[in-house]
Design an enzyme around this catalytic site. Structure first.
Site, PDB file in Angstrom:
ATOM      1  N   GLU A   1     -38.355 -26.203  57.986  1.00 35.06           N
ATOM      2  CA  GLU A   1     -37.348 -25.273  57.491  1.00 35.06           C
ATOM      3  C   GLU A   1     -36.728 -25.789  56.192  1.00 35.06           C
ATOM      4  O   GLU A   1     -36.075 -26.838  56.190  1.00 35.06           O
ATOM      5  CB  GLU A   1     -36.247 -25.133  58.550  1.00 35.06           C
ATOM      6  CG  GLU A   1     -35.105 -24.214  58.150  1.00 35.06           C
ATOM      7  CD  GLU A   1     -34.094 -24.040  59.270  1.00 35.06           C
ATOM      8  OE1 GLU A   1     -33.878 -25.002  60.051  1.00 35.06           O
ATOM      9  OE2 GLU A   1     -33.519 -22.947  59.382  1.00 35.06           O
TER      10      GLU A   1
ATOM     11  N   GLU B   1     -26.807 -29.777  53.165  1.00 33.01           N
ATOM     12  CA  GLU B   1     -27.189 -30.387  54.443  1.00 33.01           C
ATOM     13  C   GLU B   1     -28.284 -31.433  54.314  1.00 33.01           C
ATOM     14  O   GLU B   1     -28.416 -32.308  55.156  1.00 33.01           O
ATOM     15  CB  GLU B   1     -27.625 -29.306  55.433  1.00 33.01           C
ATOM     16  CG  GLU B   1     -26.505 -28.357  55.807  1.00 33.01           C
ATOM     17  CD  GLU B   1     -26.925 -27.354  56.869  1.00 33.01           C
ATOM     18  OE1 GLU B   1     -27.399 -27.762  57.931  1.00 33.01           O
ATOM     19  OE2 GLU B   1     -26.787 -26.139  56.619  1.00 33.01           O
TER      20      GLU B   1
ATOM     21  N   ASP C   1     -34.945 -19.331  56.722  1.00 34.24           N
ATOM     22  CA  ASP C   1     -33.622 -19.017  57.266  1.00 34.24           C
ATOM     23  C   ASP C   1     -32.831 -18.303  56.167  1.00 34.24           C
ATOM     24  O   ASP C   1     -32.647 -18.846  55.072  1.00 34.24           O
ATOM     25  CB  ASP C   1     -32.961 -20.347  57.684  1.00 34.24           C
ATOM     26  CG  ASP C   1     -31.569 -20.187  58.303  1.00 34.24           C
ATOM     27  OD1 ASP C   1     -30.816 -19.307  57.841  1.00 34.24           O
ATOM     28  OD2 ASP C   1     -31.229 -20.963  59.208  1.00 34.24           O
TER      29      ASP C   1
ATOM     30  N   HIS D   1     -29.905 -20.216  54.412  1.00 28.55           N
ATOM     31  CA  HIS D   1     -30.303 -21.220  53.419  1.00 28.55           C
ATOM     32  C   HIS D   1     -30.899 -20.542  52.184  1.00 28.55           C
ATOM     33  O   HIS D   1     -30.646 -20.954  51.052  1.00 28.55           O
ATOM     34  CB  HIS D   1     -31.304 -22.211  54.012  1.00 28.55           C
ATOM     35  CG  HIS D   1     -30.771 -22.945  55.198  1.00 28.55           C
ATOM     36  ND1 HIS D   1     -29.602 -23.665  55.148  1.00 28.55           N
ATOM     37  CD2 HIS D   1     -31.232 -23.062  56.475  1.00 28.55           C
ATOM     38  CE1 HIS D   1     -29.369 -24.198  56.352  1.00 28.55           C
ATOM     39  NE2 HIS D   1     -30.338 -23.838  57.167  1.00 28.55           N
TER      40      HIS D   1
ATOM     41  N   GLU E   1     -29.527 -17.225  64.352  1.00 29.65           N
ATOM     42  CA  GLU E   1     -28.905 -18.563  64.368  1.00 29.65           C
ATOM     43  C   GLU E   1     -27.654 -18.445  63.503  1.00 29.65           C
ATOM     44  O   GLU E   1     -27.697 -18.630  62.297  1.00 29.65           O
ATOM     45  CB  GLU E   1     -29.860 -19.615  63.807  1.00 29.65           C
ATOM     46  CG  GLU E   1     -29.273 -21.022  63.888  1.00 29.65           C
ATOM     47  CD  GLU E   1     -30.051 -22.013  63.048  1.00 29.65           C
ATOM     48  OE1 GLU E   1     -30.473 -23.038  63.595  1.00 29.65           O
ATOM     49  OE2 GLU E   1     -30.227 -21.770  61.834  1.00 29.65           O
TER      50      GLU E   1
HETATM   51  C1  LER Z   1     -31.293 -25.285  61.708  1.00 32.60           C
HETATM   52  O1  LER Z   1     -32.205 -24.272  62.004  1.00 32.60           O
HETATM   53  C2  LER Z   1     -30.623 -25.027  60.430  1.00 32.60           C
HETATM   54  O2  LER Z   1     -30.671 -23.936  59.920  1.00 32.60           O
HETATM   55  C3  LER Z   1     -29.928 -26.108  59.782  1.00 32.60           C
HETATM   56  O3  LER Z   1     -28.903 -25.611  58.994  1.00 32.60           O
HETATM   57  C4  LER Z   1     -29.452 -27.185  60.692  1.00 32.60           C
HETATM   58  O4  LER Z   1     -28.209 -27.637  60.320  1.00 32.60           O
HETATM   59 MN    MN Z   2     -31.993 -22.336  60.620  1.00 32.40          MN
END
Ligand code: LER
Ligand code: MN
Length: 268
Positions: free
Chosen positions: A152, A158, A185, A188, A246
């Protein structure tokens, strides 16, 4: 549309693990809202009773599309790129220990924060070499079980390793394993990608799993992302995998999960 939401099987500091706490009650809740899957965040497979977990999941008619592994970093500091060889080895063995769990559910193994960050004093090229070697070893161990690993890209606040999808695609090339791809994601991507839809198109068949959260990491619909456009683009690549929520449990996990499902079903 196959919709799942993240549930942590163990206590976790990670805030966007939407559901935590009472496992049986949470699985029942998730199924009752209309989800057909649950993504399990598992810190250490040795601490779970796999048979009991599989039974509970099955009783609720749920699939498990993916296993999250990042809590081994969040809670224990394990990573593929720690300067200490023993910690890198433990991280690799931890990921391998997820194989029986993933095999039980036919789930993708997520490589998120367990890749680590480039620590001060560590050469970035060295960290990449450790990362590539660790991923090759884990992909090789997973392949005989028919399992896939998904890395990912995670935003710059992060991690310092693989923030964007183009870096993710480069890594996929470097690792060179046919069971290694990406987890995208939207939270992100909103921070790192110049154009989310364009990045999705570029990753295409290498997208093994997909996380949704809005721009503020609340449930889809609570921020300013255009999920209709994002999901249309994703499905136009031929993606047949899961859309996994998520997001922060705001205003609470139940409301967030229900609102996300409502929006995704309406536009899907
Ligand atoms: C985990 O899937 C994620 O998106 C990260 O931001 C973990 O901190
Ligand atoms: Mn994620």
């Amino acid at each position: 549309m196959n919709l799942s939401v993240v549930l942590s099987t163990q206590p976790a500091q990670f805030q966007a693990a939407t559901f935590k706490g009472d496992l049986a009650a949470n699985l029942a809740r998730i199924a009752s809202f209309g989800y057909n899957g649950v993504e399990l965040a598992i810190r250490d497979p040795r601490r779970i009773d796999l048979d009991a977990l599989a039974e509970l999941v099955q009783q609720n008619g749920l699939c498990v599309p993916a296993i999250g592994t990042g809590q081994a970093w969040g809670e224990e500091g394990l990573s593929f790129t720690n300067p200490q060889p023993a910690i890198r080895r433990e991280a690799i063995e931890r990921i391998k220990s997820h194989i029986p769990v993933a095999a039980r559910f036919r789930a993708v193994i997520i490589i998120g924060l367990i890749r680590g960050i480039v620590k001060p004093g560590v050469d970035a090229h060295q960290a990449m070499d450790w990362l590539v070697a660790a991923l090759r070893e884990c992909c090789e161990a997973a392949r005989p079980h028919g399992l896939r690993l998904a890395l990912e890209p995670i935003n710059r606040y992060e991690t310092t390793l693989i923030n964007r999808t183009d870096q993710g695609l480069e890594l996929v090339e470097q690792v060179g394993a046919d069971n290694f791809g990406l987890l995208l994601d939207t939270f992100h991507m909103n921070i790192e990608e110049p154009e989310i839809e364009e990045s999705i198109r570029a990753c295409a068949e290498r997208i093994y799993h997909f996380h949704v959260a809005d721009s503020n990491r609340w449930y889809p619909g609570a921020g300013h992302l255009d999920f209709k456009s994002i999901l249309n683009t994703l499905f136009a690549t031929g993606y047949e995998g899961w859309i996994s929520g998520e997001f922060l449990p705001q205003p609470d996990a139940e409301t967030a999960a229900q609102r996300s499902l409502d929006l995704l079903q309406r536009i899907g």
